[in-house]
Design a protein around this motif. Sequence first.
Motif, PDB file in Angstrom:
ATOM      1  N   GLY A 405       0.823  -1.230   0.000  1.00  0.00           N
ATOM      2  CA  GLY A 405       0.000   0.000   0.000  1.00  0.00           C
ATOM      3  C   GLY A 405       0.846   1.264   0.000  1.00  0.00           C
ATOM      4  N   LYS A 406       0.356   2.242   0.761  1.00  0.00           N
ATOM      5  CA  LYS A 406       1.006   3.556   0.767  1.00  0.00           C
ATOM      6  C   LYS A 406       2.458   3.494   1.258  1.00  0.00           C
ATOM      7  CE  LYS A 406      -0.187   8.266   1.666  1.00  0.00           C
ATOM      8  NZ  LYS A 406      -0.243   9.193   2.758  1.00  0.00           N
ATOM      9  N   GLY A 407       2.673   2.616   2.249  1.00  0.00           N
ATOM     10  CA  GLY A 407       4.018   2.479   2.813  1.00  0.00           C
ATOM     11  C   GLY A 407       5.014   1.947   1.808  1.00  0.00           C
ATOM     12  N   LEU A 408       4.496   1.285   0.802  1.00  0.00           N
ATOM     13  CA  LEU A 408       5.354   0.762  -0.264  1.00  0.00           C
ATOM     14  C   LEU A 408       5.535   1.804  -1.368  1.00  0.00           C
ATOM     15  CD1 LEU A 408       6.661  -1.643  -1.962  1.00  0.00           C
ATOM     16  CD2 LEU A 408       4.318  -2.193  -2.681  1.00  0.00           C
ATOM     17  N   PHE A 409       4.370   2.352  -1.788  1.00  0.00           N
ATOM     18  CA  PHE A 409       4.414   3.199  -2.991  1.00  0.00           C
ATOM     19  C   PHE A 409       4.937   4.612  -2.742  1.00  0.00           C
ATOM     20  CE2 PHE A 409       0.798   0.225  -3.988  1.00  0.00           C
ATOM     21  CZ  PHE A 409       1.530  -0.536  -4.891  1.00  0.00           C
ATOM     22  N   MET A 410       4.525   5.205  -1.605  1.00  0.00           N
ATOM     23  CA  MET A 410       4.870   6.621  -1.417  1.00  0.00           C
ATOM     24  C   MET A 410       6.374   6.873  -1.318  1.00  0.00           C
ATOM     25  SD  MET A 410       3.910   9.650  -1.583  1.00  0.00           S
ATOM     26  CE  MET A 410       2.155   9.939  -1.434  1.00  0.00           C
ATOM     27  N   LEU A 412       8.686   5.239  -2.642  1.00  0.00           N
ATOM     28  CA  LEU A 412       9.288   5.036  -3.967  1.00  0.00           C
ATOM     29  C   LEU A 412       8.975   6.219  -4.891  1.00  0.00           C
ATOM     30  CD1 LEU A 412       8.763   1.204  -4.532  1.00  0.00           C
ATOM     31  CD2 LEU A 412      10.761   2.415  -3.601  1.00  0.00           C
ATOM     32  N   ARG A 413       7.721   6.682  -4.793  1.00  0.00           N
ATOM     33  CA  ARG A 413       7.368   7.873  -5.593  1.00  0.00           C
ATOM     34  C   ARG A 413       8.269   9.054  -5.207  1.00  0.00           C
ATOM     35  NH1 ARG A 413       3.495  10.498  -8.560  1.00  0.00           N
ATOM     36  NH2 ARG A 413       1.914   8.873  -8.623  1.00  0.00           N
ATOM     37  N   LEU A 414       8.417   9.241  -3.894  1.00  0.00           N
ATOM     38  CA  LEU A 414       9.242  10.362  -3.417  1.00  0.00           C
ATOM     39  C   LEU A 414      10.696  10.215  -3.855  1.00  0.00           C
ATOM     40  CD1 LEU A 414       7.803  10.884   0.170  1.00  0.00           C
ATOM     41  CD2 LEU A 414       7.928  12.630  -1.626  1.00  0.00           C
ATOM     42  N   ALA A 415      11.186   9.000  -3.821  1.00  0.00           N
ATOM     43  CA  ALA A 415      12.585   8.781  -4.185  1.00  0.00           C
ATOM     44  C   ALA A 415      12.802   8.970  -5.693  1.00  0.00           C
ATOM     45  CB  ALA A 415      13.026   7.387  -3.757  1.00  0.00           C
ATOM     46  N   VAL A 416      11.824   8.556  -6.477  1.00  0.00           N
ATOM     47  CA  VAL A 416      11.997   8.634  -7.934  1.00  0.00           C
ATOM     48  C   VAL A 416      11.711  10.041  -8.453  1.00  0.00           C
ATOM     49  CG1 VAL A 416      11.121   7.817 -10.169  1.00  0.00           C
ATOM     50  CG2 VAL A 416      11.493   6.192  -8.308  1.00  0.00           C
ATOM     51  N   THR A 417      10.653  10.681  -7.914  1.00  0.00           N
ATOM     52  CA  THR A 417      10.222  11.957  -8.496  1.00  0.00           C
ATOM     53  C   THR A 417      10.553  13.160  -7.608  1.00  0.00           C
ATOM     54  OG1 THR A 417       8.025  12.036  -7.464  1.00  0.00           O
ATOM     55  CG2 THR A 417       8.235  10.763  -9.506  1.00  0.00           C
ATOM     56  N   GLY A 418      10.808  12.921  -6.331  1.00  0.00           N
ATOM     57  CA  GLY A 418      11.033  14.044  -5.419  1.00  0.00           C
ATOM     58  C   GLY A 418       9.744  14.758  -5.056  1.00  0.00           C
ATOM     59  N   GLN A 419       8.591  14.209  -5.488  1.00  0.00           N
ATOM     60  CA  GLN A 419       7.298  14.867  -5.259  1.00  0.00           C
ATOM     61  C   GLN A 419       6.301  13.877  -4.657  1.00  0.00           C
ATOM     62  OE1 GLN A 419       6.693  18.063  -6.879  1.00  0.00           O
ATOM     63  NE2 GLN A 419       8.578  18.110  -8.086  1.00  0.00           N
ATOM     64  N   GLN A 420       5.397  14.436  -3.850  1.00  0.00           N
ATOM     65  CA  GLN A 420       4.373  13.592  -3.239  1.00  0.00           C
ATOM     66  C   GLN A 420       3.280  13.201  -4.211  1.00  0.00           C
ATOM     67  OE1 GLN A 420       2.881  15.555   0.239  1.00  0.00           O
ATOM     68  NE2 GLN A 420       3.966  14.116   1.556  1.00  0.00           N
ATOM     69  N   ARG A 421       3.056  14.084  -5.176  1.00  0.00           N
ATOM     70  CA  ARG A 421       1.963  13.880  -6.123  1.00  0.00           C
ATOM     71  C   ARG A 421       2.523  14.000  -7.525  1.00  0.00           C
ATOM     72  NH1 ARG A 421      -1.617  15.826  -2.185  1.00  0.00           N
ATOM     73  NH2 ARG A 421      -0.411  17.739  -2.049  1.00  0.00           N
ATOM     74  N   GLY A 422       1.800  13.419  -8.454  1.00  0.00           N
ATOM     75  CA  GLY A 422       2.254  13.565  -9.828  1.00  0.00           C
ATOM     76  C   GLY A 422       1.554  12.577 -10.728  1.00  0.00           C
ATOM     77  N   PRO A 423       2.055  12.419 -11.926  1.00  0.00           N
ATOM     78  CA  PRO A 423       1.437  11.483 -12.875  1.00  0.00           C
ATOM     79  C   PRO A 423       1.523  10.047 -12.339  1.00  0.00           C
ATOM     80  CG  PRO A 423       3.149  12.839 -13.936  1.00  0.00           C
ATOM     81  CD  PRO A 423       3.241  13.086 -12.472  1.00  0.00           C
ATOM     82  N   GLU A 424       0.762   9.164 -12.975  1.00  0.00           N
ATOM     83  CA  GLU A 424       0.800   7.736 -12.623  1.00  0.00           C
ATOM     84  C   GLU A 424       2.243   7.249 -12.634  1.00  0.00           C
ATOM     85  OE1 GLU A 424      -1.520   5.565 -11.854  1.00  0.00           O
ATOM     86  OE2 GLU A 424      -3.112   7.094 -11.925  1.00  0.00           O
TER      87      GLU A 424
END
Length: 438
Positions: A405-410, A412-424
Amino acid sequence: MTTTRFAPSPTGYLHIGNLRTALFNWMIARKNSGQFILRIDDTDPERSKEEYVDAIKEDLEWLGLTWDRVERQSERLERYADAADKLREIGRFYEAWETPVELDLKRKKQLNMGNPPVYDRAALALSDDEKAALKADRGTGVWRFKLDHARINWPDGVLGDLSIDAASVSDPVLIRQDGQVLYTLASVVDDTDMGVTHVVRGSDHVTNTATQIQIIEALGATPPTFAHHSLLTGPQGEALSKRLGTLALRDMRENGVEPMALLSLMARLGSSDPVELRENHDELVAGFEIDHFGPAPTKFDEDDLIPLTIRVIQSLGAEEMAEYLQTVPEKLRENYWNTVKGNTPTRFYADKWWPVFAGDAVPVVADEDRDFVVEAFALLPEPPYSAETWSVWTGAVKEATGRKGKGLFMPLRLAVTGQQRGPEMADVMAMLQKKPAL
Ligand code: GLU
């Protein structure tokens, strides 16, 4: 032929209130296949500036509010002098010598007595000798139009049937002491000469209109149709007049507001018709009816432009956005734009996601996620990536770490994009140009 005009004074930048007037007049002209005149009210040589004339044109062009011709009042001074002569001939124009201080005193006295502060026409009672003495002493006076003290009536396009008692209004000064023709005279001469059929302006002009009707009739012409739209207020109903300087059209442009967003809002705000994003100028014009607008002050909230602007941005293709996508390699542009446009608030942000796709985002990693992210990145192969990369990678990370869930995805999103929100993330990963560095 329907003829309207927008008549700004080039003494500042156009703001949201001006836009409303310009847009209404423009829509009426276009709806009736008529003429839209841009009239520059530049009779005041001290305050009028050429840079503002240019800025006015630039702002209207940005919005696509095209004009059929430009007229400048500074080039028509002879016409105003002719009209003044005519008013003198027919006995509707008189010279008055009161100083501003004297007028102010008179007003105060009237107010103290509970009377309306209307000019008492003292100058009309002067004998020839008294006039000569004042002229010798004070030079030329101001010239006032002698109102006919009757009721002035007109059917207003927004306010309905209006009736103003001319006796409650001061005889307007049309020519200043220094000879400068004032707006009220210049405007009626222009409206008459230029065949203006509809005058739409703010309700702060209602009293002007009353006097202008009499001046137009005194000059032997027929008044146009008048409509006075309500004035704008802030979102809480607060007066906007002091803030208008901060609501300049050029500031909105610089903030990324889209023309169609602004026009769509202002073309219907304050009317019984819904505000909807219109695709083009024809749609703005088609449904516009001035009598759908009411007299109540109209609340304007700049924030209403945000969702409308976002919707315009989402409707634009990569080609239309090309100017703002220069930093994105051309062959990737279309794909890039389709992926990010849902997360792009204005055109100026169009290429802001590119560093992420280039693998150059600055990763954001919370302390408690440090080990997890390092472990996860070890499971991410080198590119090329595909539409499956994200699900394959997160599947492997889930298995290895037990996170979900969020603990997995967030993290990784932050590490890859540096942003909390963004495209798929699946779309982001598919386009990543290199493995992001941690
Ligand atoms: N220059 C005038 C103004 O900006 C024009 C008013 C009118 O439309 O007559 O207030």
